[in-house]
Design an enzyme around this catalytic site. Structure first.
Site, mmCIF file in Angstrom:
data_model
loop_
_atom_site.group_PDB
_atom_site.id
_atom_site.type_symbol
_atom_site.label_atom_id
_atom_site.label_comp_id
_atom_site.label_asym_id
_atom_site.label_seq_id
_atom_site.Cartn_x
_atom_site.Cartn_y
_atom_site.Cartn_z
ATOM 1 N N SER A 112 0.981 -1.282 -0.030
ATOM 2 C CA SER A 112 -0.034 -0.062 0.016
ATOM 3 C C SER A 112 0.673 1.314 -0.025
ATOM 4 O O SER A 112 2.066 1.140 0.256
ATOM 5 C CB SER A 112 -0.890 0.147 1.067
ATOM 6 O OG SER A 112 -0.132 0.404 2.384
ATOM 7 N N SER A 114 0.698 3.720 2.351
ATOM 8 C CA SER A 114 0.814 4.536 3.355
ATOM 9 C C SER A 114 1.979 5.069 3.833
ATOM 10 O O SER A 114 2.273 5.720 4.876
ATOM 11 C CB SER A 114 0.130 3.405 4.621
ATOM 12 O OG SER A 114 1.231 2.272 4.934
ATOM 13 N N LYS A 169 5.290 0.847 9.742
ATOM 14 C CA LYS A 169 5.165 2.368 10.058
ATOM 15 C C LYS A 169 6.520 2.713 10.776
ATOM 16 O O LYS A 169 7.421 2.184 10.935
ATOM 17 C CB LYS A 169 3.960 2.606 11.066
ATOM 18 C CG LYS A 169 2.720 2.156 10.672
ATOM 19 C CD LYS A 169 1.919 2.738 9.408
ATOM 20 C CE LYS A 169 0.819 2.162 9.106
ATOM 21 N NZ LYS A 169 0.102 2.693 7.840
ATOM 22 N N SER A 273 -2.918 6.865 6.080
ATOM 23 C CA SER A 273 -2.220 5.785 6.856
ATOM 24 C C SER A 273 -3.091 5.356 7.997
ATOM 25 O O SER A 273 -3.389 6.423 8.936
ATOM 26 C CB SER A 273 -0.944 6.389 7.364
ATOM 27 O OG SER A 273 -0.508 5.176 8.094
#
Length: 308
Positions: A112, A114, A169, A273
């Site tokens: 993705s 994010s 992250k 996100s």
């Protein structure tokens, strides 16, 4: 990684390791010695037959086994059967893969956006498995202390609400930190994080330009992306999560106090996100490792390199 729940690959690899290991030990201590004994017996019989025929004067009739015939017979009897080649033969390979994946580096794929612009969909990354201390596979028992995660590190971790899912992250808040993100300004322990404007970032997936800034967290200088049109607050409200009482949400954003043994993480694509703002803190035990390099992206090779 923001991937759907999947089969535990580590468990499958461990099962394969055990199964092939059993056959490898059986081959080494039972099947191979058995074949060697059978080959030795077959060679002895051929040699006895050749000696007997030679004494009878039949050596010229082609009935006597030559040295080449005896060697071929020995090789045929000692040859490893196909089912052992595909079990015992694969054990060393699976063992190396298991050890490397468990204690050195584990591969992941970014699905993705994010973490754009730092990481883009299709990036194939490696995650350092020993930086934060070695852990026993499957049991997650810590074997070595390792370094503490640092502010700005890009980490891969098991999603707290569903450990079957891997997420990636950036660490924004350490245990004990007060983190706020109001009106799209990140503030840590009362100090605004400096953002240096960069040229707009073009997102090919949406065919849109977004605001891009250079941000510094700890020793990490990295790019972030902001959509000026997106609201600053958590759309739909945050979920219920452990230590939810340590966060306060408002129309401008949020303020959170990071509890002991936990970390606050956010994506570099700040307005696209799902991160700690929504589902809460990341316990230290959920951290898999530190993402440190993009080793391949077939659609965007220019993204290959170290992760900042």
């Amino acid at each position: 990684m923001e991937t759907a729940p999947s089969v535990n690959f580590t468990l499958l690899l461990f099962i394969l390791l055990v199964v092939t290991g059993v056959f490898w030990f059986a081959e080494r201590w039972y099947f191979a010695p058995q074949r060697r004994r059978a080959a030795k017996s077959a060679v002895a019989q051929l040699q006895e037959r050749r000696t007997a025929l030679q004494k009878q004067g039949l050596a010229a009739d082609g009935a006597v086994a030559t040295d080449a015939d005896i060697d071929a017979a020995r090789e045929r009897v000692q040859r490893q059967p196909w089912w052992l080649e595909w079990t015992a033969g694969l054990f060393p390979v699976i063992l190396v893969v298991f050890l490397l994946r468990s204690f050195v580096a584990e591969p992941f794929k970014i699905p993705s956006g994010s973490m754009e612009p730092t990481l883009v969909p299709g990036d194939l990354i490696l995650v350092n498995k020993f930086e934060y201390g070695l852990r026993l596979p499957l049991l997650d028992t810590r074997l070595t202390p390792g370094e503490l995660p640092r502010r700005g590190d890009v980490i891969v971790f098991r999603l707290p609400k569903d450990p079957r899912i891997d997420y990636i992250k950036r660490i924004v808040g350490l245990p004990g930190d007060t983190v706020s993100y109001e009106n799209k300004q990140l503030v840590i322990n009362g100090k605004p994080v400096k953002e240096t404007p960069l040229p707009d970032y073009f997102d090919p997936s949406t065919m849109t330009y977004y605001k891009q800034y250079m941000e510094k967290l700890g020793t990490h200088e990295h790019r972030i992306m902001i959509n000026p049109m997106a609201p600053p607050y958590v759309i739909g409200g945050p979920e219920s999560f452990p230590h939810r009482d340590m966060c306060h949400y408002n129309a401008e954003g949020f303020v959170c106090k990071v509890p002991k043994g936990n970390y606050f993480v956010m994506g570099d694509n700040r307005d696209n996100s799902l991160d700690s703002r929504y589902w809460g803190f990341v316990p230290e035990r959920n951290i898999i490792g530190q993402a440190f390099v993009v080793w391949m992206n077939f659609s965007a090779p220019k993204n290959i390199g170290l992760i900042h």
